[in-house]
Design a protein around this motif. Structure first.
Motif, PDB file in Angstrom:
ATOM      1  N   ASP A   1       9.138 -23.108 -13.082  1.00 51.76           N
ATOM      2  CA  ASP A   1       9.386 -23.165 -11.591  1.00 51.76           C
ATOM      3  C   ASP A   1       8.043 -23.125 -10.528  1.00 51.76           C
ATOM      4  O   ASP A   1       7.171 -23.407 -11.476  1.00 51.76           O
ATOM      5  CB  ASP A   1      10.085 -21.937 -11.430  1.00 51.76           C
ATOM      6  N   ASN A   2       7.821 -22.691 -10.114  1.00 44.27           N
ATOM      7  CA  ASN A   2       7.492 -23.507  -8.827  1.00 44.27           C
ATOM      8  C   ASN A   2       6.454 -22.409  -8.756  1.00 44.27           C
ATOM      9  O   ASN A   2       4.683 -22.943  -8.849  1.00 44.27           O
ATOM     10  CB  ASN A   2       7.689 -23.554  -6.842  1.00 44.27           C
ATOM     11  N   HIS A   3       6.756 -20.944  -9.611  1.00 46.40           N
ATOM     12  CA  HIS A   3       5.782 -19.984  -8.882  1.00 46.40           C
ATOM     13  C   HIS A   3       5.623 -19.021 -10.133  1.00 46.40           C
ATOM     14  O   HIS A   3       6.214 -18.883 -11.028  1.00 46.40           O
ATOM     15  CB  HIS A   3       5.418 -18.926  -7.675  1.00 46.40           C
ATOM     16  N   ILE A   4       4.304 -18.202 -10.151  1.00 45.92           N
ATOM     17  CA  ILE A   4       4.698 -17.875 -11.984  1.00 45.92           C
ATOM     18  C   ILE A   4       3.154 -16.549 -11.955  1.00 45.92           C
ATOM     19  O   ILE A   4       2.606 -16.696 -11.424  1.00 45.92           O
ATOM     20  CB  ILE A   4       4.112 -18.448 -13.256  1.00 45.92           C
ATOM     21  N   TYR A   5       3.855 -15.199 -11.744  1.00 43.16           N
ATOM     22  CA  TYR A   5       2.869 -14.171 -12.585  1.00 43.16           C
ATOM     23  C   TYR A   5       2.999 -13.911 -14.206  1.00 43.16           C
ATOM     24  O   TYR A   5       4.057 -14.155 -14.948  1.00 43.16           O
ATOM     25  CB  TYR A   5       2.240 -13.195 -11.937  1.00 43.16           C
ATOM     26  N   ALA A   6       1.833 -13.810 -14.916  1.00 43.93           N
ATOM     27  CA  ALA A   6       1.643 -13.646 -16.368  1.00 43.93           C
ATOM     28  C   ALA A   6       0.968 -12.702 -16.354  1.00 43.93           C
ATOM     29  O   ALA A   6      -0.719 -12.541 -16.609  1.00 43.93           O
ATOM     30  CB  ALA A   6       1.958 -14.600 -17.199  1.00 43.93           C
ATOM     31  N   ILE A   7       1.163 -10.851 -16.863  1.00 46.35           N
ATOM     32  CA  ILE A   7       0.428 -10.198 -16.957  1.00 46.35           C
ATOM     33  C   ILE A   7      -0.768  -8.926 -18.334  1.00 46.35           C
ATOM     34  O   ILE A   7       1.241  -9.665 -19.149  1.00 46.35           O
ATOM     35  CB  ILE A   7      -0.109  -8.238 -16.027  1.00 46.35           C
TER      36      ILE A   7
ATOM     37  N   GLY B   1       6.289 -10.808 -16.768  1.00 46.75           N
ATOM     38  CA  GLY B   1       5.603 -11.432 -16.012  1.00 46.75           C
ATOM     39  C   GLY B   1       7.013 -12.462 -15.586  1.00 46.75           C
ATOM     40  O   GLY B   1       7.951 -12.012 -15.988  1.00 46.75           O
ATOM     41  N   GLU B   2       7.277 -13.549 -14.927  1.00 48.74           N
ATOM     42  CA  GLU B   2       8.301 -13.839 -13.984  1.00 48.74           C
ATOM     43  C   GLU B   2       8.269 -15.439 -13.322  1.00 48.74           C
ATOM     44  O   GLU B   2       6.705 -15.494 -12.878  1.00 48.74           O
ATOM     45  CB  GLU B   2       8.630 -13.032 -13.166  1.00 48.74           C
ATOM     46  N   VAL B   3       8.592 -16.764 -13.540  1.00 50.42           N
ATOM     47  CA  VAL B   3       8.865 -17.203 -12.788  1.00 50.42           C
ATOM     48  C   VAL B   3       9.518 -17.563 -11.225  1.00 50.42           C
ATOM     49  O   VAL B   3      11.013 -16.909 -11.731  1.00 50.42           O
ATOM     50  CB  VAL B   3       9.099 -19.000 -13.417  1.00 50.42           C
ATOM     51  N   ALA B   4       9.407 -18.309 -10.480  1.00 52.86           N
ATOM     52  CA  ALA B   4      10.207 -17.804  -8.831  1.00 52.86           C
ATOM     53  C   ALA B   4       9.894 -19.645  -8.565  1.00 52.86           C
ATOM     54  O   ALA B   4       9.217 -20.400  -8.788  1.00 52.86           O
ATOM     55  CB  ALA B   4      10.213 -17.029  -8.631  1.00 52.86           C
ATOM     56  N   ASP B   5      11.384 -19.568  -7.500  1.00 50.43           N
ATOM     57  CA  ASP B   5      11.456 -20.763  -7.051  1.00 50.43           C
ATOM     58  C   ASP B   5      10.495 -20.765  -5.257  1.00 50.43           C
ATOM     59  O   ASP B   5       9.615 -21.575  -5.088  1.00 50.43           O
ATOM     60  CB  ASP B   5      12.380 -21.322  -6.457  1.00 50.43           C
ATOM     61  N   ILE B   6      10.194 -19.120  -4.876  1.00 46.99           N
ATOM     62  CA  ILE B   6       9.333 -19.012  -3.821  1.00 46.99           C
ATOM     63  C   ILE B   6       8.670 -17.802  -4.472  1.00 46.99           C
ATOM     64  O   ILE B   6       8.621 -16.681  -5.290  1.00 46.99           O
ATOM     65  CB  ILE B   6       9.919 -19.155  -2.775  1.00 46.99           C
ATOM     66  N   PRO B   7       7.139 -17.209  -3.736  1.00 48.85           N
ATOM     67  CA  PRO B   7       6.722 -16.005  -3.840  1.00 48.85           C
ATOM     68  C   PRO B   7       7.217 -15.442  -4.130  1.00 48.85           C
ATOM     69  O   PRO B   7       7.070 -14.012  -4.692  1.00 48.85           O
ATOM     70  CB  PRO B   7       5.379 -16.532  -3.048  1.00 48.85           C
ATOM     71  N   SER B   8       7.984 -14.732  -3.049  1.00 50.63           N
ATOM     72  CA  SER B   8       8.577 -13.260  -2.559  1.00 50.63           C
ATOM     73  C   SER B   8      10.184 -13.065  -4.318  1.00 50.63           C
ATOM     74  O   SER B   8      10.148 -11.638  -4.155  1.00 50.63           O
ATOM     75  CB  SER B   8       9.705 -13.264  -1.582  1.00 50.63           C
ATOM     76  N   ASN B   9      10.038 -14.167  -4.946  1.00 52.86           N
ATOM     77  CA  ASN B   9      10.952 -13.753  -5.444  1.00 52.86           C
ATOM     78  C   ASN B   9      10.803 -13.010  -7.355  1.00 52.86           C
ATOM     79  O   ASN B   9      10.753 -13.168  -8.006  1.00 52.86           O
ATOM     80  CB  ASN B   9      12.125 -15.063  -5.543  1.00 52.86           C
ATOM     81  N   LEU B  10       9.020 -13.158  -7.369  1.00 54.57           N
ATOM     82  CA  LEU B  10       8.311 -13.188  -8.200  1.00 54.57           C
ATOM     83  C   LEU B  10       8.427 -11.616  -8.664  1.00 54.57           C
ATOM     84  O   LEU B  10       8.191 -10.981 -10.162  1.00 54.57           O
ATOM     85  CB  LEU B  10       6.591 -13.239  -8.099  1.00 54.57           C
ATOM     86  N   THR B  11       8.947 -10.443  -7.797  1.00 54.91           N
ATOM     87  CA  THR B  11       8.988  -9.061  -7.604  1.00 54.91           C
ATOM     88  C   THR B  11      10.390  -8.801  -8.375  1.00 54.91           C
ATOM     89  O   THR B  11      11.041  -7.203  -8.609  1.00 54.91           O
ATOM     90  CB  THR B  11       8.821  -8.574  -6.472  1.00 54.91           C
ATOM     91  N   LYS B  12      11.857  -9.851  -7.998  1.00 54.51           N
ATOM     92  CA  LYS B  12      12.678  -9.168  -8.189  1.00 54.51           C
ATOM     93  C   LYS B  12      13.172  -9.693  -9.929  1.00 54.51           C
ATOM     94  O   LYS B  12      14.133  -9.175 -10.392  1.00 54.51           O
ATOM     95  CB  LYS B  12      13.906 -10.221  -7.662  1.00 54.51           C
ATOM     96  N   GLY B  13      12.738  -9.875 -10.919  1.00 57.67           N
ATOM     97  CA  GLY B  13      12.826 -10.401 -12.482  1.00 57.67           C
ATOM     98  C   GLY B  13      11.388  -9.641 -13.255  1.00 57.67           C
ATOM     99  O   GLY B  13      10.622  -9.525 -12.716  1.00 57.67           O
ATOM    100  N   ILE B  14      11.775  -9.493 -14.059  1.00 56.79           N
ATOM    101  CA  ILE B  14      10.405  -8.733 -15.362  1.00 56.79           C
ATOM    102  C   ILE B  14      10.884  -9.508 -16.454  1.00 56.79           C
ATOM    103  O   ILE B  14      11.919  -9.166 -17.145  1.00 56.79           O
ATOM    104  CB  ILE B  14       9.999  -8.034 -14.818  1.00 56.79           C
ATOM    105  N   LYS B  15       9.838 -10.645 -17.224  1.00 58.96           N
ATOM    106  CA  LYS B  15      10.031 -10.892 -18.261  1.00 58.96           C
ATOM    107  C   LYS B  15       9.368 -10.467 -19.551  1.00 58.96           C
ATOM    108  O   LYS B  15       7.979 -10.683 -19.422  1.00 58.96           O
ATOM    109  CB  LYS B  15      10.191 -12.488 -18.836  1.00 58.96           C
ATOM    110  N   PRO B  16       9.782  -8.720 -20.557  1.00 55.51           N
ATOM    111  CA  PRO B  16       8.531  -8.653 -21.411  1.00 55.51           C
ATOM    112  C   PRO B  16       8.451  -9.191 -22.543  1.00 55.51           C
ATOM    113  O   PRO B  16       9.145 -10.124 -22.845  1.00 55.51           O
ATOM    114  CB  PRO B  16       9.370  -6.684 -21.333  1.00 55.51           C
ATOM    115  N   SER B  17       7.324  -9.060 -23.337  1.00 55.04           N
ATOM    116  CA  SER B  17       7.488  -9.306 -24.798  1.00 55.04           C
ATOM    117  C   SER B  17       6.427  -8.491 -25.676  1.00 55.04           C
ATOM    118  O   SER B  17       5.606  -8.099 -24.821  1.00 55.04           O
ATOM    119  CB  SER B  17       6.980 -10.797 -24.699  1.00 55.04           C
TER     120      SER B  17
END
Length: 373
Positions: free
Chosen positions: A291-297, A318-334
């Protein structure tokens, strides 16, 4: 994924160079070891056999060569400039040719970091977004030319600042009939040419480049891709990569990384934010989510249980999202773990074998050289 037994014989040259390269990013999933050296008055060459394994490539193998030299007027105690060339083939019929020059000028006050890549790369695609179903999976093939050229100035003792030019040409040569890419709605599905300029800043106090034990690293990048420079699409890209290494009691280390990427404009899927892979979110196929944006910790705990052996455990989110504010709406762990072996005494380079696990059946083995971060 089927488990594999890996038995590999490595030929190792005892003079592996292990100094940092102005804080540039760690090469991913390439396991190269110097096996033969030819000395000359002003330069030397090294032959490098390469072998690695990732979910995206499965087994890959090839050969590389590296030329070491000093630019005119450089002191004997300055870092060696080098040009690395490799050709790799994988059992998924992927071919990758790399040419990577790293050249120091005026006793390391200036640094040129370049990369040229040509690849034919059959790959998987699930669509754009953070919730694409597994049933979307389709295969495609793409031929790519990629060029990066950065010129940096050192600001002693640990700061570097400069400019970077990026060029990409991605030609999609095969897609699934009636698939997501076939309908032409995904940006870049019919190919793209990208040309742009950016600014790079980094701060690097790590004790070494390959397997850090202390220090920190921060790199900031901001750039634009413009039709005025010959691109088919225009967008802006911003990247933040920060890492910190905490030595604990003897033989114990905690390493933490945060990576953030933001893209604004008409972003082709080939250059969007990509989730998964051997470095940042192990356990997910690289490109499983785009998607357009990502965070990965991620955090990794490393323990040296013998002089040249380590075990490690890691967690990531982490998560990907279409707009930055949506990055906080989900989390993908591993999470996962692995083992490392130091190739040579007194040299920080390690062979790494990791296994990562994510939810919904996501998992993967990763075999290569040096730490993920």
């Amino acid at each position: 994924m089927k488990k594999s037994l890996i038995i590999i014989l490595f030929l190792i040259y005892s003079g592996v160079v292990h100094q940092s390269a102005f804080g540039q990013n760690n090469p991913s999933h390439e396991a190269g070891y110097k096996s033969d050296t030819v000395e000359f008055k002003n330069f030397r060459t090294v032959l490098i056999p390469i072998i690695f394994y990732t979910p995206e490539t499965q087994f890959g193998f090839g050969v590389g060569g590296q030329l070491f030299f000093r630019t005119k007027g450089s002191r004997i105690d300055t870092r060696l400039s080098n040009v690395f060339i490799s050709a790799i083939y994988t059992i998924k019929n992927q071919f990758i040719l790399d040419v990577i020059p790293k050249i120091y000028f005026k006793n390391e006050r200036y640094f040129f970091n370049g990369a040229f890549k040509y690849k034919i790369f059959p790959n998987n695609f699930w669509g754009i977004g953070n919730n694409t179903p597994d049933s979307n999976l389709e295969e495609y093939n793409m031929e790519s030319y990629e060029v990066k050229a950065a010129f940096l100035k050192r600001l002693p003792p640990s700061l570097n600042f400069g400019f970077e030019y990026r060029f990409f040409q991605h030609d999609v040569i095969e897609v699934k009939e009636d698939g997501i890419l076939a309908n032409g709605e995904v940006i870049g599905s019919t190919g793209t040419t990208l040309s742009g300029l950016g600014v790079v800043f980094n701060l690097d106090t790590r004790d070494n480049y390959f397997s850090p034990n202390k220090g920190h690293y921060l790199q900031l990048y901001g750039g634009f891709t413009s039709k005025a420079m010959g691109s088919t699409h225009s967008f802006n890209k911003y990247e933040i990569d920060t890492r910190k290494y905490f030595p604990l009691k003897e033989n114990h280390l905690l390493a933490i990384q945060g990576y953030f990427e933001f893209n604004f404009g008409d972003v082709p899927f080939q250059n969007a934010a990509i989730f998964g892979g051997a470095d940042r979110t192990r356990g997910y196929f690289k490109g499983r989510y785009i998607d357009n944006h990502i965070y990965a910790i991620q955090a990794e705990y490393r323990y040296s249980f013998r002089p040249r052996w380590k075990v490690a455990g890691f967690v990531s989110a982490g998560e990907v999202a279409d707009i930055p504010s949506n990055l906080t709406k989900g989390i993908k762990p591993s999470f996962g773990g692995g083992i490392r072996f130091q190739i040579l005494k007194g040299n920080p380079s390690v062979i790494r074998l990791d296994y990562g696990i994510g939810p919904n059946g996501n998992n993967g083995f990763y075999f290569g050289v040096n730490e993920a971060f």
